[in-house]
Design an enzyme around this catalytic site. Structure first.
Site, PDB file in Angstrom:
ATOM      1  N   GLY A  46     -19.031  -0.371 -26.237  1.00  0.00           N
ATOM      2  CA  GLY A  46     -20.137  -1.540 -26.887  1.00  0.00           C
ATOM      3  C   GLY A  46     -20.669  -1.894 -25.428  1.00  0.00           C
ATOM      4  N   GLN A  51     -25.794  -7.470 -20.204  1.00  0.00           N
ATOM      5  CA  GLN A  51     -25.288  -6.667 -19.253  1.00  0.00           C
ATOM      6  C   GLN A  51     -26.179  -5.989 -18.515  1.00  0.00           C
ATOM      7  OE1 GLN A  51     -22.043  -5.283 -22.235  1.00  0.00           O
ATOM      8  NE2 GLN A  51     -20.894  -5.333 -20.250  1.00  0.00           N
ATOM      9  N   CYS A  95     -14.283  -4.100 -20.100  1.00  0.00           N
ATOM     10  CA  CYS A  95     -15.468  -4.381 -20.220  1.00  0.00           C
ATOM     11  C   CYS A  95     -16.382  -3.484 -18.993  1.00  0.00           C
ATOM     12  CB  CYS A  95     -16.009  -5.957 -19.870  1.00  0.00           C
ATOM     13  SG  CYS A  95     -17.603  -6.404 -20.074  1.00  0.00           S
ATOM     14  N   LEU A  96     -17.540  -3.036 -19.459  1.00  0.00           N
ATOM     15  CA  LEU A  96     -18.383  -2.367 -18.408  1.00  0.00           C
ATOM     16  C   LEU A  96     -18.857  -3.137 -17.169  1.00  0.00           C
ATOM     17  CD1 LEU A  96     -20.356   0.093 -20.921  1.00  0.00           C
ATOM     18  CD2 LEU A  96     -18.256   0.631 -19.568  1.00  0.00           C
ATOM     19  N   HIS A 137     -16.346  -9.020 -29.142  1.00  0.00           N
ATOM     20  CA  HIS A 137     -16.514  -9.147 -27.632  1.00  0.00           C
ATOM     21  C   HIS A 137     -17.850  -9.141 -27.285  1.00  0.00           C
ATOM     22  CE1 HIS A 137     -15.178  -6.806 -23.474  1.00  0.00           C
ATOM     23  NE2 HIS A 137     -16.473  -7.041 -23.650  1.00  0.00           N
ATOM     24  N   GLU A 138     -18.640  -8.225 -27.978  1.00  0.00           N
ATOM     25  CA  GLU A 138     -20.118  -7.987 -27.758  1.00  0.00           C
ATOM     26  C   GLU A 138     -20.815  -9.244 -27.859  1.00  0.00           C
ATOM     27  OE1 GLU A 138     -20.839  -5.782 -25.679  1.00  0.00           O
ATOM     28  OE2 GLU A 138     -19.049  -4.667 -26.007  1.00  0.00           O
ATOM     29  N   HIS A 141     -20.567 -11.814 -25.214  1.00  0.00           N
ATOM     30  CA  HIS A 141     -21.410 -11.806 -24.276  1.00  0.00           C
ATOM     31  C   HIS A 141     -22.832 -12.389 -24.352  1.00  0.00           C
ATOM     32  CE1 HIS A 141     -19.961  -8.510 -21.461  1.00  0.00           C
ATOM     33  NE2 HIS A 141     -19.419  -8.010 -22.354  1.00  0.00           N
TER      34      HIS A 141
HETATM   35 NI    NI Z   1     -17.998  -6.242 -22.324  1.00  0.00          NI
END
Ligand code: NI
Length: 175
Positions: A46, A51, A95-96, A137-138, A141
């Site tokens: 995701g 991000q 998380c990226l 989670h997304e 963000h």
């Molecule tokens: Ni994330």
């Protein structure tokens, strides 16, 4: 499609509430394609627009686990949760924007989401398993919330200190 750099926590742009998009434009189509390319390249399941430093309510995901299965890229514009299950589920999340750090987070096991697709239409779907965790989670963000904000202060600060150090090392390498 362009692979764009992913912001690393801590970054003020990861703490912002993102703005609704309202409608689909060619710019949004390009952004969505770049986000999918960046997510698959990472690799991750995701990725949310903030991000990449874009403070808009848009995320992409593909939680297909079987590498032999066909990919299921999803683009969710102006997503919202319309229903959540009472049943909870705990997943070890990452998380990226917080590379190599993982922690258990408990969330509703199932969610129904509504969003605008790239086709400009309203979609609604129930998600469970990893898809439900990823979608929440997304969505977090887009509200300036990271998975570490679900953890205790000690754990969160420990991870943040590691990320500050990592960013310093990355900057040094670039210099
Ligand atoms: Ni994330």
């Amino acid at each position: 499609m362009t692979i764009r750099p992913i912001l690393i926590h801590p970054d003020p742009r990861l703490k912002k509430v993102c703005a609704p998009l309202g409608r689909v434009t060619p710019e949004i189509e390009t952004l969505a394609a770049d986000m999918l390319a960046t997510m698959y390249n990472a690799p991750g399941v995701g990725l949310a627009a903030p991000q990449l430093g874009v403070l808009s309510r848009l995320f992409v995901m593909d939680c297909t686990k079987d590498p032999a299965a066909a990919p299921q890229p999803m683009v969710l514009i102006d997503p919202e949760i319309v229903q959540t299950s009472d049943e909870l589920n705990t997943y070890e999340e990452g998380c990226l924007s917080i590379p190599d750090q993982y922690a258990d987070v408990t969330r509703p096991a199932e969610v129904r989401m509504r969003w605008t697709g790239l086709d400009g239409r309203i979609h609604e779907r129930d998600f469970d398993g990893l898809w439900a965790t990823c979608a929440q989670h997304e969505l977090d963000h887009l509200n300036g919330r990271l998975f570490i904000d679900h953890l205790g202060a000690m754990k969160r600060q420990m991870i943040t200190r590691k990320m500050v150090k990592l960013k310093r090392e990355m900057e040094r390498e670039r210099a």
